[in-house]
Design an enzyme around this catalytic site. Sequence first.
Site, short mmCIF file in Angstrom:
data_model
loop_
_atom_site.label_atom_id
_atom_site.label_comp_id
_atom_site.label_asym_id
_atom_site.label_seq_id
_atom_site.Cartn_x
_atom_site.Cartn_y
_atom_site.Cartn_z
N HIS A 1 -8.78 35.03 23.16
CA HIS A 1 -7.34 35.20 23.14
C HIS A 1 -6.96 33.90 23.10
CE1 HIS A 1 -7.39 39.63 22.21
NE2 HIS A 1 -7.00 39.81 22.61
N CYS B 1 -5.63 43.00 28.09
CA CYS B 1 -6.26 41.38 28.14
C CYS B 1 -5.05 40.46 27.46
CB CYS B 1 -7.12 41.78 26.91
SG CYS B 1 -6.81 42.42 24.72
#
Lengths: 344, 344, 344, 344
Positions: free
Chosen positions: D242, D150
């Site tokens: 993120h 990710c």
Amino acid sequence: MAVRVGVLGATGAVGQRLIQLLDPHPEFEIAALTASDSSAGKTYRQAAKWRVEGPIPDDVAETTVSATDPDEVPDDVDLLFSSLPSSVGAEVEPDFCEAGYVMSSNSSNARMADDVPLVIPEVNAEHLDLLEVQRDERGWDGAMVKNPNCSTITFVPTLAALAEYGLESVHVATLQAVSGAGYDGVSSMEIIDNAIPYIGSEEDKLETESRKLLGEFDGAELSHNSVEVAASCNRIPTIDGHLENVWVETEDDLTPEDAADAMASYPSLELPSSPDQLIHVFDEPDRPQPRLDRTLGDGMAIAAGGLRESSFGLQYNCLAHNTIRGAAGASVLNGELLLENGYL
Amino acid sequence: MAVRVGVLGATGAVGQRLIQLLDPHPEFEIAALTASDSSAGKTYRQAAKWRVEGPIPDDVAETTVSATDPDEVPDDVDLLFSSLPSSVGAEVEPDFCEAGYVMSSNSSNARMADDVPLVIPEVNAEHLDLLEVQRDERGWDGAMVKNPNCSTITFVPTLAALAEYGLESVHVATLQAVSGAGYDGVSSMEIIDNAIPYIGSEEDKLETESRKLLGEFDGAELSHNSVEVAASCNRIPTIDGHLENVWVETEDDLTPEDAADAMASYPSLELPSSPDQLIHVFDEPDRPQPRLDRTLGDGMAIAAGGLRESSFGLQYNCLAHNTIRGAAGASVLNGELLLENGYL
Amino acid sequence: MAVRVGVLGATGAVGQRLIQLLDPHPEFEIAALTASDSSAGKTYRQAAKWRVEGPIPDDVAETTVSATDPDEVPDDVDLLFSSLPSSVGAEVEPDFCEAGYVMSSNSSNARMADDVPLVIPEVNAEHLDLLEVQRDERGWDGAMVKNPNCSTITFVPTLAALAEYGLESVHVATLQAVSGAGYDGVSSMEIIDNAIPYIGSEEDKLETESRKLLGEFDGAELSHNSVEVAASCNRIPTIDGHLENVWVETEDDLTPEDAADAMASYPSLELPSSPDQLIHVFDEPDRPQPRLDRTLGDGMAIAAGGLRESSFGLQYNCLAHNTIRGAAGASVLNGELLLENGYL
Amino acid sequence: MAVRVGVLGATGAVGQRLIQLLDPHPEFEIAALTASDSSAGKTYRQAAKWRVEGPIPDDVAETTVSATDPDEVPDDVDLLFSSLPSSVGAEVEPDFCEAGYVMSSNSSNARMADDVPLVIPEVNAEHLDLLEVQRDERGWDGAMVKNPNCSTITFVPTLAALAEYGLESVHVATLQAVSGAGYDGVSSMEIIDNAIPYIGSEEDKLETESRKLLGEFDGAELSHNSVEVAASCNRIPTIDGHLENVWVETEDDLTPEDAADAMASYPSLELPSSPDQLIHVFDEPDRPQPRLDRTLGDGMAIAAGGLRESSFGLQYNCLAHNTIRGAAGASVLNGELLLENGYL
């Protein structure tokens, strides 16, 4: 001369707080640490994932952890503090007492047993004499005293301060910190930007433990208080400090001013861990708050505020540090009471 | 053909939610935006610090914001939504009504006035007829309907569902999200790792608004419900979604199962913003939770759970999205009700 | 005999920390408190919304706050600490110095002026002698020393420890606590479940202040260090403690082990507020962490960890308590240095 | 006609997101769900602790979960999505491929294997042809394609957009959400009021996966890109999204304006899950922010902002939804690419 003490379940969250409180203690000296079998034989530094502020005390760090078994604890240990998971506590705590150890335990097992004193020293120190009954009935040389659940400890001292007005009914809603569930008890995905209106069996603890704590011991038997308590428990995203909203109905008239006086003047004790003042009463309506007020009295005081009239009697808020006053500090205080009362 | 609507106080937190809900609305078309004098003359993009998810709708972004003054709003606007600060609302909302505008307002001023209907459409749509009294008394061509406070909206629908059992007393503790205080209402230093057991005048709103909402309108006068309500309000570190712990005592026996049935079958309406189901009742004891359940029914549903017996009648938890069902969406729904009832 | 000190801007977040540090100080005695005109004449208890842990010191609480004006501060005050907003500082700080006061200031104005020493005592105490130049040029009887920005203080001591290897380039990404922006600086809606990759003019401060701090003073002029610094600043949802990720390229080979030795052995001073050890180097790769490590050395130490090789030289993390070591404590330490060096 | 798909590891955090994305998918139909042996035989509703927003899709809820074993998955399933823990994936994924299943996997095992394509469709769709080599070498009827980690997916598309300028070096610091560690991956006591500057083996993934993704496939062999990448990874208290700070040095001159153009015009694809625009470039310096921008393009877009010159080339920030674009959505997109390229 210092009393030699041991900590059962020394690597957990409450165990770490116990070590933090016991290491500099004026009366106690850490002489034994136990944990699960997988930790036995390791140094404490190796066994524990230390997570409280500050470093591990040097001498504790190099102590070898033993298994949680009466045969592994030195005979010259005079007092045990237990912060075992309740399922483990239910199994092994009686073995230690039977082997002659005196124990102050934070584990939830056996708290409601008829012959086990459940004690907050400032509230019901006289229940300690139930230990005579306990030893009689169980044939123990040792003894076991319990402190209540962290959420119970937070509001019971305020009720005790109001008891002279005749407690009739109590509604209490709790906003509890994540540390109450232990280090891995609440995942971050569960609680960030969230609240959880349920903590397994917690409401029952507030409702039953409070009645036992406020009960009367006649030298032979303990009768529970008749106050009706209804609790609603919530977990919120705070690290430490349980905040509680309380409504109390009393037999006699009780103004917020009377209640503030009763709380502020409720006596503390002279034990080493006692706070100078037990209950701090705030005038500011938005206090107490967990982050600002949980360390009052080194985490051993209770904070109260927002005292006001409601449609149903008195309404107020109270707060305590859940892993100090509500757990490790509660056990230490009970240990100090055991010492003062000649049980060691 | 779409109804032309205006938003008073369009740049604030609730104003932004109003725009988010009104832009794709099947019946309404945004035709006017007002804000404080310092924003007048700017495009909405320049005037608003846009903070809700997703971009500003394109056509809204380039709309010129006007001052909050009846003379600055086009005459062909048929309906106003107001999310003004209450002090501003108290001053200027009557001017708009006098100038002939029909208004659905979220501002807290005038909610408790005898001739102002305070409405949750699923609960007390019939109170809308109080507008006849209002026009009579005030000589207005326009009209003003209010929705209640976000914390009131969260629990009143569940009480309405239980009303047939005879409501006697209600204790309610709230765990409220920071968005309820507006974008700058709660600083991060106040609330991270913390909770605040006080929200100014909020407890009074829950106690008085709920009795008005559950009251009866006989065509001439509105009598408030006699249920006694005691509220304790807390701010916690969640973004959106007010969670509430409720205890209800009723005249007739009420089991948790009866209560669950009554809530789950409580009817929604056929208005465009109505959720398919008004009250979702969870079986899981740890629900509803703000982060997981606040968007039920696109943020317009109420969630309930944890229905259980307490020492004092029924106990349960409920939840609603405070800036949608509790504020902007509540105003939009009242606007839809005004349209359906021929007030536009 | 204690040095009489005053605090300019005493009611703000850094002002409160200053009072917390100065009240028990062995060398200093609080003799004057100033704030904005609206606070002048009130007691400190009335003027300040006290928000740091623990109560307001009793004697401070009843002190009358004066306006921030040289005429309002007693002449026998020997040292001023300033935590004024920088726009106010730019205006009034020179007036105080001209009036003869010696000042240790945390305000960001004038930090980069050629004749103003910007000092971290452990790093560049010798820059203090720039005060001779300052007095010469400005004709002041007083003097003004500045401490750097909180995010600068966090990483510069670690760079100073590595300077002997020849600093060439530094990349630094910061994860900064909300207290760095003051009590109302970051709203809860901005930061809960979020991060903000921007803090106005902060990156420039890290880049320019670090070069000045690491520069050389030849007795007449200060030359800035030639190291190139690129900073990226983020605000995250922590209360206190700035965490920073650093990459350093050096002229000479520098292993993580060398770097750890250099940091751990970098000397602290003997000033009252100096920590025993300036830089704590953690072996655990996941330390330092703000909540666990910000109070090392009573908040005056720097923590470092995660020292490792990267594709581009050394990589590591460092941490400091932003309102103690990074602001109030930094000013106090500079005050202690002024005293030791005979400037009072 | 819909492609029948199965989900391996369907009860975990990424498995739940996969179901959320696959249930309404226009091309895929969920035909098999697997989990650990302890869940086999249960309905999905019983087996999964469902934690994503909204309810479990009705038909999925009643599907029986099978063990993660090729013999337990129907032969007419054409495509498998794997979100197994990497240790399990390493063991059983090859068995499925050998048994003839085509698989799009999010598990981290085998990502760096020479004959396993690691694919972000918009960046290196042509690497998919490496499957010919894979089948040749392994003798599989099935096939295995992986998506990256990710945190890698978040910044590689922005690098790909700048590749024409000649990538030389990249520094990247990440601020990662807790959901990246799975539902129980980060405890609340670890992360509330805190940040952790370490995520096990994460930095290595950013550094090596990015070079593979940006490499060239000549039909026989894949050469990795020569860009040097140094990563520093942090966990912060956000739920999803993120955020990354990036510095890039390039061979050719690259202004922030050039970079913004290159990113904004970098093409998306026509696959069902492709966002309309792949990279959104914000002008506001304080964007992107996780809470406000993670759902751009239904969570499948990349957000960039803060493009500015640094002492060392270009500096900027980027963001992606880590469990959608960074995990479940990445796997679904690779499944769509497999279908479009005739691998099913």
